[in-house]
Design a protein around this motif. Structure first.
Motif, PDB file in Angstrom:
ATOM      1  N   LYS A  59      -7.660   3.321  -5.971  1.00 25.86           N
ATOM      2  CA  LYS A  59      -7.246   4.649  -5.520  1.00 25.86           C
ATOM      3  C   LYS A  59      -8.351   5.221  -4.649  1.00 25.86           C
ATOM      4  N   ASP A  60      -7.983   5.613  -3.423  1.00 28.65           N
ATOM      5  CA  ASP A  60      -8.963   6.179  -2.514  1.00 28.65           C
ATOM      6  C   ASP A  60      -8.330   7.356  -1.778  1.00 28.65           C
ATOM      7  N   TYR A  61      -9.178   8.308  -1.384  1.00 21.45           N
ATOM      8  CA  TYR A  61      -8.697   9.425  -0.578  1.00 21.45           C
ATOM      9  C   TYR A  61      -8.556   8.988   0.859  1.00 21.45           C
ATOM     10  N   LYS A  62      -7.530   9.484   1.517  1.00 19.99           N
ATOM     11  CA  LYS A  62      -7.302   9.174   2.921  1.00 19.99           C
ATOM     12  C   LYS A  62      -6.978  10.466   3.646  1.00 19.99           C
ATOM     13  N   GLY A  63      -7.642  10.706   4.785  1.00 22.76           N
ATOM     14  CA  GLY A  63      -7.311  11.851   5.615  1.00 22.76           C
ATOM     15  C   GLY A  63      -6.038  11.552   6.385  1.00 22.76           C
ATOM     16  N   GLY A 111      -4.908  13.590   9.132  1.00 20.78           N
ATOM     17  CA  GLY A 111      -4.847  14.260  10.429  1.00 20.78           C
ATOM     18  C   GLY A 111      -4.468  15.719  10.314  1.00 20.78           C
ATOM     19  N   ILE A 112      -4.715  16.458  11.380  1.00 22.47           N
ATOM     20  CA  ILE A 112      -4.537  17.912  11.351  1.00 22.47           C
ATOM     21  C   ILE A 112      -3.076  18.325  11.201  1.00 22.47           C
ATOM     22  N   SER A 113      -2.171  17.798  12.033  1.00 21.04           N
ATOM     23  CA  SER A 113      -0.779  18.259  11.969  1.00 21.04           C
ATOM     24  C   SER A 113      -0.124  17.876  10.648  1.00 21.04           C
ATOM     25  N   LYS A 114      -0.336  16.646  10.186  1.00 20.33           N
ATOM     26  CA  LYS A 114       0.243  16.244   8.901  1.00 20.33           C
ATOM     27  C   LYS A 114      -0.433  16.993   7.758  1.00 20.33           C
ATOM     28  N   GLY A 115      -1.731  17.238   7.861  1.00 21.04           N
ATOM     29  CA  GLY A 115      -2.454  17.976   6.828  1.00 21.04           C
ATOM     30  C   GLY A 115      -1.951  19.400   6.671  1.00 21.04           C
ATOM     31  N   ILE A 116      -1.631  20.041   7.785  1.00 20.68           N
ATOM     32  CA  ILE A 116      -1.154  21.425   7.736  1.00 20.68           C
ATOM     33  C   ILE A 116       0.306  21.497   7.317  1.00 20.68           C
ATOM     34  N   PHE A 117       1.149  20.618   7.880  1.00 21.56           N
ATOM     35  CA  PHE A 117       2.590  20.789   7.726  1.00 21.56           C
ATOM     36  C   PHE A 117       3.274  19.842   6.747  1.00 21.56           C
ATOM     37  N   SER A 118       2.600  18.798   6.248  1.00 20.79           N
ATOM     38  CA  SER A 118       3.285  17.843   5.377  1.00 20.79           C
ATOM     39  C   SER A 118       3.479  18.366   3.962  1.00 20.79           C
ATOM     40  N   GLY A 119       2.762  19.417   3.591  1.00 27.63           N
ATOM     41  CA  GLY A 119       2.863  19.930   2.230  1.00 27.63           C
ATOM     42  C   GLY A 119       1.919  19.234   1.269  1.00 27.63           C
ATOM     43  N   GLU A 120       1.181  18.230   1.730  1.00 29.27           N
ATOM     44  CA  GLU A 120       0.284  17.463   0.871  1.00 29.27           C
ATOM     45  C   GLU A 120      -1.190  17.754   1.135  1.00 29.27           C
ATOM     46  N   GLY A 121      -1.499  18.593   2.105  1.00 26.82           N
ATOM     47  CA  GLY A 121      -2.887  18.895   2.429  1.00 26.82           C
ATOM     48  C   GLY A 121      -3.481  17.839   3.348  1.00 26.82           C
ATOM     49  N   PHE A 122      -4.772  17.978   3.624  1.00 30.30           N
ATOM     50  CA  PHE A 122      -5.430  17.078   4.561  1.00 30.30           C
ATOM     51  C   PHE A 122      -5.746  15.712   3.960  1.00 30.30           C
ATOM     52  N   PHE A 123      -5.821  15.627   2.624  1.00 27.07           N
ATOM     53  CA  PHE A 123      -6.163  14.368   1.976  1.00 27.07           C
ATOM     54  C   PHE A 123      -5.105  13.985   0.962  1.00 27.07           C
ATOM     55  N   ILE A 124      -4.773  12.704   0.953  1.00 23.34           N
ATOM     56  CA  ILE A 124      -3.820  12.142   0.006  1.00 23.34           C
ATOM     57  C   ILE A 124      -4.444  10.873  -0.564  1.00 23.34           C
ATOM     58  N   TYR A 125      -3.814  10.307  -1.576  1.00 22.79           N
ATOM     59  CA  TYR A 125      -4.313   9.065  -2.155  1.00 22.79           C
ATOM     60  C   TYR A 125      -3.721   7.861  -1.415  1.00 22.79           C
ATOM     61  N   LYS A 126      -4.572   6.890  -1.141  1.00 22.54           N
ATOM     62  CA  LYS A 126      -4.132   5.583  -0.644  1.00 22.54           C
ATOM     63  C   LYS A 126      -4.285   4.636  -1.831  1.00 22.54           C
ATOM     64  N   ILE A 127      -3.177   4.038  -2.256  1.00 22.40           N
ATOM     65  CA  ILE A 127      -3.152   3.216  -3.461  1.00 22.40           C
ATOM     66  C   ILE A 127      -2.830   1.770  -3.075  1.00 22.40           C
ATOM     67  N   GLU A 178       0.868  -1.176   0.000  1.00 24.19           N
ATOM     68  CA  GLU A 178       0.000   0.000   0.000  1.00 24.19           C
ATOM     69  C   GLU A 178       0.908   1.230   0.000  1.00 24.19           C
ATOM     70  N   TRP A 179       0.627   2.156  -0.885  1.00 28.05           N
ATOM     71  CA  TRP A 179       1.410   3.381  -0.991  1.00 28.05           C
ATOM     72  C   TRP A 179       0.518   4.579  -0.723  1.00 28.05           C
ATOM     73  N   ILE A 180       1.103   5.623  -0.198  1.00 29.92           N
ATOM     74  CA  ILE A 180       0.451   6.913  -0.063  1.00 29.92           C
ATOM     75  C   ILE A 180       1.066   7.819  -1.119  1.00 29.92           C
ATOM     76  N   VAL A 181       0.220   8.506  -1.874  1.00 32.55           N
ATOM     77  CA  VAL A 181       0.678   9.340  -2.992  1.00 32.55           C
ATOM     78  C   VAL A 181       0.050  10.714  -2.849  1.00 32.55           C
ATOM     79  N   GLY A 182       0.861  11.750  -2.977  1.00 34.54           N
ATOM     80  CA  GLY A 182       0.349  13.115  -2.973  1.00 34.54           C
ATOM     81  C   GLY A 182      -0.613  13.310  -4.131  1.00 34.54           C
ATOM     82  N   LYS A 183      -1.677  14.101  -3.923  1.00 33.96           N
ATOM     83  CA  LYS A 183      -2.712  14.210  -4.957  1.00 33.96           C
ATOM     84  C   LYS A 183      -2.192  14.806  -6.262  1.00 33.96           C
ATOM     85  N   ASP A 184      -1.128  15.598  -6.211  1.00 27.50           N
ATOM     86  CA  ASP A 184      -0.552  16.138  -7.442  1.00 27.50           C
ATOM     87  C   ASP A 184       0.404  15.160  -8.114  1.00 27.50           C
TER      88      ASP A 184
END
Length: 186
Positions: free
Chosen positions: A75-79, A81-97, A58-64
């Motif tokens: 391919k599904d959207y995955k939240g 969390g707040i701290s990773k959503g704000i500071f990871s540079g990928e936003g609150f949702f990323i793809y779970k592949i 299972e991979w996590i992929v930035g939406k861009d």
């Protein structure tokens, strides 16, 4: 798409949903079927690489970073969390592949793959993430307190923990946009 063989059929689909509306996900999707050659290009100046799925990973992929996948890939959207959503540079949702097949990812700049062994950790600036299959947390990397972090410009980063792999990009799209905006203001 750059080009395709005449033996390939293109079918477009529109997918509405509250989750896509909130996350800013793509509403339209193209499906290519049939034998032949299909040429794709990244949406920005950068690389494309492929990840092979055997059904156990299972991979996590930035939406861009998502470019294309074969039909056996889920391919599904995955939240995240707040701290990773704000500071990871990928936003609150990323793809779970997951699934079985091939996934093509794109980057801004070159793609670098970093493989981490059990117990190894590695810091990556949050504007350079593409895809990963290992755990991470946000950490302060500059020593000397808040002023030191602000002065260095490198206050927070994503710390990844092995085992696993991380794909990163050599360029930061947000920083590039700020640079272009500053250059045109002069």
């Amino acid at each position: 798409m750059i080009a395709m063989s005449p033996t390939i059929t293109l079918k477009g689909a529109i997918q509405f949903g509250l989750k896509k509306f909130i996350t800013g996900g793509k509403i339209t999707m193209s499906e290519y079927t049939g034998p032949g050659e299909l040429l794709l290009a990244p949406s920005v100046l950068g690389d494309i690489t492929v990840i092979r799925f055997t059904g156990s990973e299972e991979w996590i992929v930035g939406k861009d970073a998502f470019l294309a996948a074969t039909s056996g890939i889920k391919k599904d959207y995955k939240g995240q969390g707040i701290s990773k959503g704000i500071f990871s540079g990928e936003g609150f949702f990323i793809y779970k592949i997951s699934g079985i097949g091939l996934l093509w990812i794109q980057s801004f700049g070159a793609i670098i793959k970093k493989d981490l062994v059990e117990g190894e950790s590695y810091y990556i600036d949050n504007g350079h993430l593409v895809a990963w299959n290992c755990q991470f947390k946000m950490e302060r990397v500059a020593s000397g307190g808040i002023l030191s972090g602000l002065a260095s410009g490198e206050g927070l980063a994503c710390r990844f923990f092995g085992p696993g792999s991380v794909y990163l990009q050599t360029r930061n799209l947000h920083a590039f946009g700020v640079h272009i905006g500053a250059s045109t203001a002069n």
